[in-house]
Design an enzyme around this catalytic site. Structure first.
Site, PDB file in Angstrom:
ATOM      1  N   ILE A   1       0.900  -1.155   0.000  1.00  0.00           N
ATOM      2  CA  ILE A   1       0.000   0.000   0.000  1.00  0.00           C
ATOM      3  C   ILE A   1       0.936   1.202   0.000  1.00  0.00           C
ATOM      4  O   ILE A   1       1.544   1.532   1.015  1.00  0.00           O
ATOM      5  CB  ILE A   1      -0.921   0.012   1.230  1.00  0.00           C
ATOM      6  N   PRO A   2       1.124   1.855  -1.149  1.00  0.00           N
ATOM      7  CA  PRO A   2       2.291   2.722  -1.378  1.00  0.00           C
ATOM      8  C   PRO A   2       2.227   4.111  -0.745  1.00  0.00           C
ATOM      9  O   PRO A   2       2.148   5.129  -1.435  1.00  0.00           O
ATOM     10  CB  PRO A   2       2.354   2.804  -2.903  1.00  0.00           C
ATOM     11  N   CYS A   3       2.320   4.159   0.579  1.00  0.00           N
ATOM     12  CA  CYS A   3       2.336   5.448   1.269  1.00  0.00           C
ATOM     13  C   CYS A   3       3.584   6.266   0.933  1.00  0.00           C
ATOM     14  O   CYS A   3       3.600   7.481   1.124  1.00  0.00           O
ATOM     15  CB  CYS A   3       2.212   5.250   2.775  1.00  0.00           C
ATOM     16  N   HIS A   4       4.626   5.609   0.412  1.00  0.00           N
ATOM     17  CA  HIS A   4       5.837   6.341   0.034  1.00  0.00           C
ATOM     18  C   HIS A   4       5.599   7.270  -1.149  1.00  0.00           C
ATOM     19  O   HIS A   4       6.413   8.155  -1.415  1.00  0.00           O
ATOM     20  CB  HIS A   4       6.973   5.363  -0.294  1.00  0.00           C
TER      21      HIS A   4
END
Length: 212
Positions: A150-153
């Site tokens: 889940i690409p919070c970056h």
């Protein structure tokens, strides 16, 4: 939450209890190497519920009551290996993040951010219908239990600063640079991350936490 071939989120587990979103299933874990350090994977036999870093301000290890079992994570390990090899841009895994209803909405938006691109906390708040909720979005982003997948970056400050990352800013910069290099998307400066500015005062109210 399940991620499909288009990267969309089909559903989100909103139980904030057990790490896998279910109090009646045992939690298993494994470790795997990566270019940003050893990763901890945890969940049950059906779904992944946690990715943990070995460094950064949110580094963590396995809980004492978890059981080491590598087999349930074979698919996740394979897909993460493909991601770091540059051959996978979308994950196809069953996910069960422990999350509040609001955080679940934020996580669903994170899954929609395309590989190699970025968005801001303010933009997500606007998408959710409340432009004043950028700080709440930042807090939810910072508590994402399954980073990378889940690409919070891919969320940065409105002024282009990296703001923060649970695995450390160097890891966040690495991931953003790595994805941009593999996506061929270099042309839109508004969607591109800036270099880390840890010592620079953050004037963007949407970035007042904010460490995913």
């Amino acid at each position: 939450m399940a991620t499909g071939e288009d990267g969309s989120a089909d559903s989100v587990a909103a139980d904030a209890g057990a790490p896998d979103g279910s109090a009646d299933k045992p939690t298993y874990y494994t470790f795997m190497p990566s270019p940003i350090g050893q990763l901890l994977l945890a969940g049950n036999k059906a779904a992944l519920s946690l990715v943990g870093f070995s460094s950064g301000h949110k580094a963590r290890g396995a809980d004492p009551n978890w059981e080491r079992w590598d087999w349930p994570f074979a698919r996740a390990r394979q897909q993460l290996t493909e991601y770091f090899d540059g051959t996978r841009k979308v994950f196809e895994l069953d996910l069960a993040p422990a999350a509040t209803p609001f955080q679940s909405r934020v996580l669903a938006e994170l899954v929609e951010i395309p590989y190699g691109e970025t968005t801001t906390y303010l933009d997500i708040a606007k998408t959710l219908g409340n432009p004043k909720a950028s700080r709440a979005v930042g807090l939810a982003n910072g508590n994402n239990p399954i980073p990378l997948i889940i690409p919070c970056h891919r969320v940065i400050g409105s002024n282009g600063s990296l703001t923060g990352f649970g695995g450390g800013l160097p890891a966040k910069q690495y991931l953003l640079d790595f994805e941009r290099a593999n996506s061929g998307l270099f042309a839109n400066p508004a969607r591109s991350p800036a270099s880390p500015r840890e010592a620079e005062p953050e004037s963007d109210p949407s970035a007042q936490e904010i460490s995913a």
